[in-house]
Design a protein around this motif. Sequence first.
Motif, mmCIF file in Angstrom:
data_model
loop_
_atom_site.group_PDB
_atom_site.id
_atom_site.type_symbol
_atom_site.label_atom_id
_atom_site.label_comp_id
_atom_site.label_asym_id
_atom_site.label_seq_id
_atom_site.Cartn_x
_atom_site.Cartn_y
_atom_site.Cartn_z
ATOM 1 N N ALA A 53 0.838 -1.208 0.000
ATOM 2 C CA ALA A 53 0.000 0.000 0.000
ATOM 3 C C ALA A 53 0.873 1.259 0.000
ATOM 4 C CB ALA A 53 -0.924 0.001 1.214
ATOM 5 N N LEU A 54 2.009 1.218 0.705
ATOM 6 C CA LEU A 54 2.914 2.373 0.732
ATOM 7 C C LEU A 54 3.418 2.694 -0.668
ATOM 8 C CD1 LEU A 54 5.188 1.651 3.859
ATOM 9 C CD2 LEU A 54 2.977 2.777 3.777
ATOM 10 N N MET A 55 3.629 1.633 -1.475
ATOM 11 C CA MET A 55 4.120 1.798 -2.848
ATOM 12 C C MET A 55 2.957 1.977 -3.836
ATOM 13 S SD MET A 55 7.554 1.322 -3.046
ATOM 14 C CE MET A 55 8.042 0.440 -4.518
ATOM 15 N N MET A 85 2.927 8.402 -9.100
ATOM 16 C CA MET A 85 3.557 7.334 -8.299
ATOM 17 C C MET A 85 4.718 6.691 -9.064
ATOM 18 S SD MET A 85 2.499 7.111 -5.243
ATOM 19 C CE MET A 85 3.486 5.680 -4.858
ATOM 20 N N GLN A 86 4.608 6.618 -10.381
ATOM 21 C CA GLN A 86 5.692 6.034 -11.182
ATOM 22 C C GLN A 86 6.985 6.838 -11.043
ATOM 23 O OE1 GLN A 86 4.159 5.617 -15.176
ATOM 24 N NE2 GLN A 86 2.741 3.995 -14.572
ATOM 25 N N LYS A 87 6.852 8.130 -10.770
ATOM 26 C CA LYS A 87 8.038 8.969 -10.572
ATOM 27 C C LYS A 87 8.640 8.769 -9.180
ATOM 28 C CE LYS A 87 6.578 12.538 -13.817
ATOM 29 N NZ LYS A 87 5.970 13.860 -13.983
ATOM 30 N N ILE A 88 7.805 8.332 -8.243
ATOM 31 C CA ILE A 88 8.259 8.136 -6.851
ATOM 32 C C ILE A 88 8.838 6.739 -6.661
ATOM 33 C CG2 ILE A 88 7.407 7.941 -4.452
ATOM 34 C CD1 ILE A 88 5.414 10.233 -5.211
ATOM 35 N N ARG A 89 8.164 5.731 -7.249
ATOM 36 C CA ARG A 89 8.641 4.337 -7.122
ATOM 37 C C ARG A 89 10.006 4.175 -7.753
ATOM 38 N NH1 ARG A 89 3.728 2.525 -9.756
ATOM 39 N NH2 ARG A 89 2.072 2.614 -8.192
ATOM 40 N N ALA A 171 19.677 1.816 -6.737
ATOM 41 C CA ALA A 171 20.226 2.528 -7.907
ATOM 42 C C ALA A 171 20.018 4.036 -7.858
ATOM 43 C CB ALA A 171 19.638 1.949 -9.189
ATOM 44 N N CYS A 172 18.845 4.471 -7.442
ATOM 45 C CA CYS A 172 18.544 5.914 -7.471
ATOM 46 C C CYS A 172 18.647 6.571 -6.099
ATOM 47 C CB CYS A 172 17.147 6.129 -8.050
ATOM 48 S SG CYS A 172 17.033 5.626 -9.771
ATOM 49 N N ASN A 173 19.406 5.937 -5.185
ATOM 50 C CA ASN A 173 19.560 6.474 -3.818
ATOM 51 C C ASN A 173 18.215 6.787 -3.176
ATOM 52 O OD1 ASN A 173 22.412 6.483 -4.109
ATOM 53 N ND2 ASN A 173 22.259 8.416 -5.231
ATOM 54 N N PRO A 174 17.336 5.786 -3.026
ATOM 55 C CA PRO A 174 16.009 6.063 -2.469
ATOM 56 C C PRO A 174 16.088 6.551 -1.033
ATOM 57 C CG PRO A 174 16.416 3.706 -2.482
ATOM 58 C CD PRO A 174 17.557 4.337 -3.219
#
Length: 355
Positions: A53-55, A85-89, A171-174
């Motif tokens: 749900a968070l994702m 959301m695709q930009k956040i995930r 990879a993207c330093n989340p």
Amino acid sequence: MEKILEVKNLNVSFDTYAGEVQAVRGVEFDLRKGETLAIVGESGSGKSVTTKALMRLIPKPHGYIKEGEILFEGQDLVKKSEKQMQKIRGKDISMIFQDPMTSLNPTMKVGSQIMESLIKHQKMGRSQAKKRAIELLELVQIPQPEERVNQYPHQFSGGMRQRVVIAIALACNPKVLIADEPTTALDVTIQAQILELMKDIQKKTNTSIIFITHDLGVVANVADRVAVMYAGKIVEVGTVDELFYNPKHPYTWGLLGSMPTLDSEDEELFAIPGTPPDLLHPPKGDAFAPRNEFALEIDYQEEPPLFKVPGSESHYAATWLLHENAPNIEPPASVKRRIEEMARTSESSESENNE
């Protein structure tokens, strides 16, 4: 410490042919910067559904967030569109799934799979992305990364594949990394290496981690705080030391009592009787009451709130045993023994580290 994530009154349901399954019911927690929060519970307790749900990865149309807020850096993710959301995930919030073989594309080289999110989210060129992919393989301690970047998943062992999955997630330093039972499919030795690797990476990157597991033994090694889930609800939350050495909820007692230790080979392991409730028809009162030998009469009538444990600012438990009028009930002898064993093990490992 600054909060990076706040979950408020999260309710997630699934429509089935039999009716509505209330998989997550009023879950609330927060995550601080650079912290590891472990979410623990039996299968079916709602751990994985909460993190999906968070994702915003709840499968539609049958699954949906019924109510609640997921505040990431102050923004409510529940209100975001799929495109947003695709930009956040992958960029801000990443996930490591249980089985690396289902997470990796068998037809693509591992380097290309790491490069995908770098090219999409970081707008890197292919040569720059490949260089970063090699650095990431090195970070997750894969030997000869320059060669392995051009290999396929089947050329890696299970433990190495899981390292590749971690590299993709990083990879993207989340800012937030969700690890959904990332060591379940691995043997004990490799499991320890992966956990050590994740602790090491967190020190280097200061990423906040949500670690999902059913294994309390794993929690002791990786987490700062622990949330215990049962029947779609958080029933106890506190620091690792509070949960292990001063547990308050009878369900947490059961989980600790069923945990094997090095000293317990001659001792019969405790098992929690019964099975979790059917969330098509959540029970009245405390959902754990039918399995709880210490249940009070009120447990069958009214759901307990999260009581603050006296003397602590961070420890809460949803049990009527913490009510001022409740009888004074101690954990079972088997749980007390387990707590003493863990304290002894912790002291001996600390003294070894200091030598």
